[in-house]
Design an enzyme around this catalytic site. Structure first.
Site, PDB file in Angstrom:
ATOM      1  N   THR A  61      32.079   2.514 -11.739  1.00 36.99           N
ATOM      2  CA  THR A  61      31.073   1.590 -11.210  1.00 36.99           C
ATOM      3  C   THR A  61      30.722   2.003  -9.786  1.00 36.99           C
ATOM      4  O   THR A  61      31.090   3.092  -9.337  1.00 36.99           O
ATOM      5  CB  THR A  61      31.565   0.124 -11.365  1.00 36.99           C
ATOM      6  N   LYS A  65      28.766   6.337  -9.708  1.00 38.87           N
ATOM      7  CA  LYS A  65      28.185   6.747 -10.993  1.00 38.87           C
ATOM      8  C   LYS A  65      27.493   8.109 -10.940  1.00 38.87           C
ATOM      9  O   LYS A  65      27.541   8.865 -11.904  1.00 38.87           O
ATOM     10  CB  LYS A  65      27.192   5.689 -11.496  1.00 38.87           C
ATOM     11  N   ASP A 102      25.068   1.578 -20.080  1.00 38.73           N
ATOM     12  CA  ASP A 102      24.379   0.409 -19.498  1.00 38.73           C
ATOM     13  C   ASP A 102      23.112   0.045 -20.275  1.00 38.73           C
ATOM     14  O   ASP A 102      22.867  -1.123 -20.561  1.00 38.73           O
ATOM     15  CB  ASP A 102      24.002   0.690 -18.032  1.00 38.73           C
ATOM     16  N   GLY A 126      11.492  -2.536 -10.244  1.00 33.61           N
ATOM     17  CA  GLY A 126      12.472  -1.678  -9.587  1.00 33.61           C
ATOM     18  C   GLY A 126      12.386  -0.263 -10.130  1.00 33.61           C
ATOM     19  O   GLY A 126      11.859  -0.028 -11.233  1.00 33.61           O
ATOM     20  N   ALA A 127      12.904   0.689  -9.359  1.00 40.50           N
ATOM     21  CA  ALA A 127      12.856   2.101  -9.777  1.00 40.50           C
ATOM     22  C   ALA A 127      14.061   2.849  -9.222  1.00 40.50           C
ATOM     23  O   ALA A 127      13.987   4.034  -8.939  1.00 40.50           O
ATOM     24  CB  ALA A 127      11.552   2.739  -9.306  1.00 40.50           C
ATOM     25  N   ALA A 130      19.746   1.853 -11.282  1.00 40.62           N
ATOM     26  CA  ALA A 130      20.009   0.897 -12.363  1.00 40.62           C
ATOM     27  C   ALA A 130      18.885   0.942 -13.399  1.00 40.62           C
ATOM     28  O   ALA A 130      19.132   0.874 -14.607  1.00 40.62           O
ATOM     29  CB  ALA A 130      20.160  -0.507 -11.789  1.00 40.62           C
ATOM     30  N   ARG A 151       8.602  -1.676  -5.206  1.00 42.38           N
ATOM     31  CA  ARG A 151       8.139  -1.866  -3.823  1.00 42.38           C
ATOM     32  C   ARG A 151       7.587  -0.544  -3.288  1.00 42.38           C
ATOM     33  O   ARG A 151       6.507  -0.507  -2.702  1.00 42.38           O
ATOM     34  CB  ARG A 151       9.335  -2.350  -2.996  1.00 42.38           C
ATOM     35  N   TYR A 215      23.364 -10.934 -12.228  1.00 39.40           N
ATOM     36  CA  TYR A 215      23.767 -12.263 -12.668  1.00 39.40           C
ATOM     37  C   TYR A 215      24.586 -12.897 -11.560  1.00 39.40           C
ATOM     38  O   TYR A 215      25.031 -12.225 -10.628  1.00 39.40           O
ATOM     39  CB  TYR A 215      24.575 -12.214 -13.976  1.00 39.40           C
TER      40      TYR A 215
HETATM   41  P1  ATR Z   1      20.442   0.482  -7.927  1.00 45.11           P
HETATM   42  O1  ATR Z   1      21.353   1.638  -8.205  1.00 45.11           O
HETATM   43  O2  ATR Z   1      21.141  -0.859  -7.959  1.00 45.11           O
HETATM   44  O3  ATR Z   1      19.238   0.498  -8.752  1.00 45.11           O
HETATM   45  P2  ATR Z   1      18.958   1.567  -5.731  1.00 45.11           P
HETATM   46  O4  ATR Z   1      18.933   2.900  -6.411  1.00 45.11           O
HETATM   47  O5  ATR Z   1      19.217   1.490  -4.274  1.00 45.11           O
HETATM   48  O6  ATR Z   1      20.053   0.626  -6.393  1.00 45.11           O
HETATM   49  O7  ATR Z   1      17.576   0.809  -6.081  1.00 45.11           O
HETATM   50  C1  ATR Z   1      17.298  -0.484  -5.668  1.00 45.11           C
HETATM   51  C2  ATR Z   1      15.954  -0.892  -6.239  1.00 45.11           C
HETATM   52  O8  ATR Z   1      15.684  -2.268  -5.912  1.00 45.11           O
HETATM   53  C3  ATR Z   1      14.784  -0.106  -5.697  1.00 45.11           C
HETATM   54  O9  ATR Z   1      13.801  -0.034  -6.705  1.00 45.11           O
HETATM   55  C4  ATR Z   1      14.341  -0.961  -4.507  1.00 45.11           C
HETATM   56  O10 ATR Z   1      12.978  -0.769  -4.130  1.00 45.11           O
HETATM   57  P3  ATR Z   1      12.577   0.499  -3.185  1.00 45.11           P
HETATM   58  O11 ATR Z   1      12.597   1.705  -4.054  1.00 45.11           O
HETATM   59  O12 ATR Z   1      11.201   0.163  -2.694  1.00 45.11           O
HETATM   60  O13 ATR Z   1      13.595   0.549  -2.082  1.00 45.11           O
HETATM   61  C5  ATR Z   1      14.499  -2.339  -5.106  1.00 45.11           C
HETATM   62  N1  ATR Z   1      14.659  -3.416  -4.090  1.00 45.11           N
HETATM   63  C6  ATR Z   1      15.746  -3.650  -3.316  1.00 45.11           C
HETATM   64  N2  ATR Z   1      15.545  -4.737  -2.540  1.00 45.11           N
HETATM   65  C7  ATR Z   1      14.302  -5.197  -2.816  1.00 45.11           C
HETATM   66  C8  ATR Z   1      13.494  -6.280  -2.357  1.00 45.11           C
HETATM   67  N3  ATR Z   1      13.955  -7.139  -1.431  1.00 45.11           N
HETATM   68  N4  ATR Z   1      12.263  -6.441  -2.872  1.00 45.11           N
HETATM   69  C9  ATR Z   1      11.789  -5.588  -3.815  1.00 45.11           C
HETATM   70  N5  ATR Z   1      12.507  -4.548  -4.290  1.00 45.11           N
HETATM   71  C10 ATR Z   1      13.737  -4.339  -3.818  1.00 45.11           C
END
Ligand code: ATR
Length: 274
Positions: A61, A65, A102, A126-127, A130, A151, A215
């Site tokens: 985790t 990963k 996952d 999101g991108a 995860a 975003r 969650y």
């Molecule tokens: P994870 O491995 O959990 O996916 P990550 O790779 O850091 O973590 O990705 C976090 C995602 O959540 C990204 O898509 C991020 O948007 P950005 O690519 O613009 O940074 C998004 N995210 C995090 N906080 C956010 C917020 N407050 N509003 C909108 N999107 C958010």
């Protein structure tokens, strides 16, 4: 007893030992499973040591990963696509294998709730890592279209391009969201941090489902939004957690545990805290 473990940092609050111990009991498998706190700079050493001491397989985790992915000698197709690994095991030659369960866990949880994916329009918010980890299993179900909104729009566009050979998938910013969706999945951790992505352009189709990959105790902010919008099915990621664990257990032991009673037990515990 054959030994398994989950590696993370932090790891104290991991539910995986509880889940896998329940699976072992339920299926009569002689398996032990514990949580191991790996030092931030010492993941590879911790995994090697576990194997030397008889470890058969492990879950991985945050934040390891991607490092686990780089450590593997062999990867499943879905792990290669994800660029990350949450399930490790050693074969008889001592070679390290990696898989990611996952996305399969997410799809299993959606199907268990009666959500149809084929010929439906799906929006994923999101991108990050995860989201990347769940795209292949979602696209395997042949939705009409999968839209990624992030975003940082460019990140969603690049991610969509990486999966374009698997189906109709396009990426953009929140302002590019158009039309209505049968399923909206929140893959940002934003609703845990007390804010939500900009959902003003998101429209739910009649009978739509919403899924928060995060969650917590009580409804997440995204679930509260989904309820206000009249989502017919409104789920959070606890089911995904238990069902990805069931997929890992099956990968190691070739026995499929029943995730439902374990999910009920965890839900009851979380509701007690809400
Ligand atoms: P994870 O491995 O959990 O996916 P990550 O790779 O850091 O973590 O990705 C976090 C995602 O959540 C990204 O898509 C991020 O948007 P950005 O690519 O613009 O940074 C998004 N995210 C995090 N906080 C956010 C917020 N407050 N509003 C909108 N999107 C958010």
């Amino acid at each position: 007893m054959e030994q398994y473990a989950v590696f993370g940092h932090p790891i104290q609050h991991s539910r995986s030992p509880f889940i896998h111990q329940q699976f072992a009991r339920q299926t009569g498998q002689a398996v032990s499973y514990r949580a191991i706190l790996a030092p931030l700079e010492g993941f590879a050493d911790a995994v090697a040591q576990f194997h030397q001491q008889g470890g058969k397989g492990a879950n991985v985790t945050m934040p390891f990963k991607e490092e686990a992915y780089r450590l593997c000698h062999h990867l499943t197709d879905r792990a290669r696509r994800a660029g990350a690994v949450n399930t490790l095991w050693w074969d008889n030659n001592g070679a390290l294998w990696g898989d990611t369960t996952d996305g399969a866990g997410l799809v299993a949880d959606l199907l268990a709730a009666g959500v149809v994916l084929q010929h439906r329009r799906i929006l994923v918010l999101g991108a990050g890592g995860a989201v990347r980890g769940v795209l292949q299993p979602l696209l395997d179900k042949q939705p009409t279209e999968l839209v990624l909104a992030n975003r940082t729009a460019e990140k969603a566009r690049l991610l969509a391009a990486d999966f374009a050979d698997l189906g109709k998938v396009q990426g953009g910013g929140f302002a590019d969201i158009d039309g209505s969706f049968d399923l909206v999945i929140n893959g940002t951790p934003a609703s845990m941090g007390g804010s939500l992505p900009d959902l003003s352009r998101v429209t739910l189709a009649p009978g739509a489902a919403c899924y928060d990959m995060a969650y917590g105790a009580g409804q997440t902010l995204f679930q509260q939004w989904a309820e206000r919008e009249g989502a017919k099915i409104n789920l959070a990621g606890l089911g995904m957690l238990v069902r990805q664990a069931a997929e890992s257990f099956n990968q190691w032991r070739r026995v499929a545990p029943d995730a439902n009673p374990v999910l009920q037990a965890l839900k009851a515990e979380l509701e007690g805290k809400a």
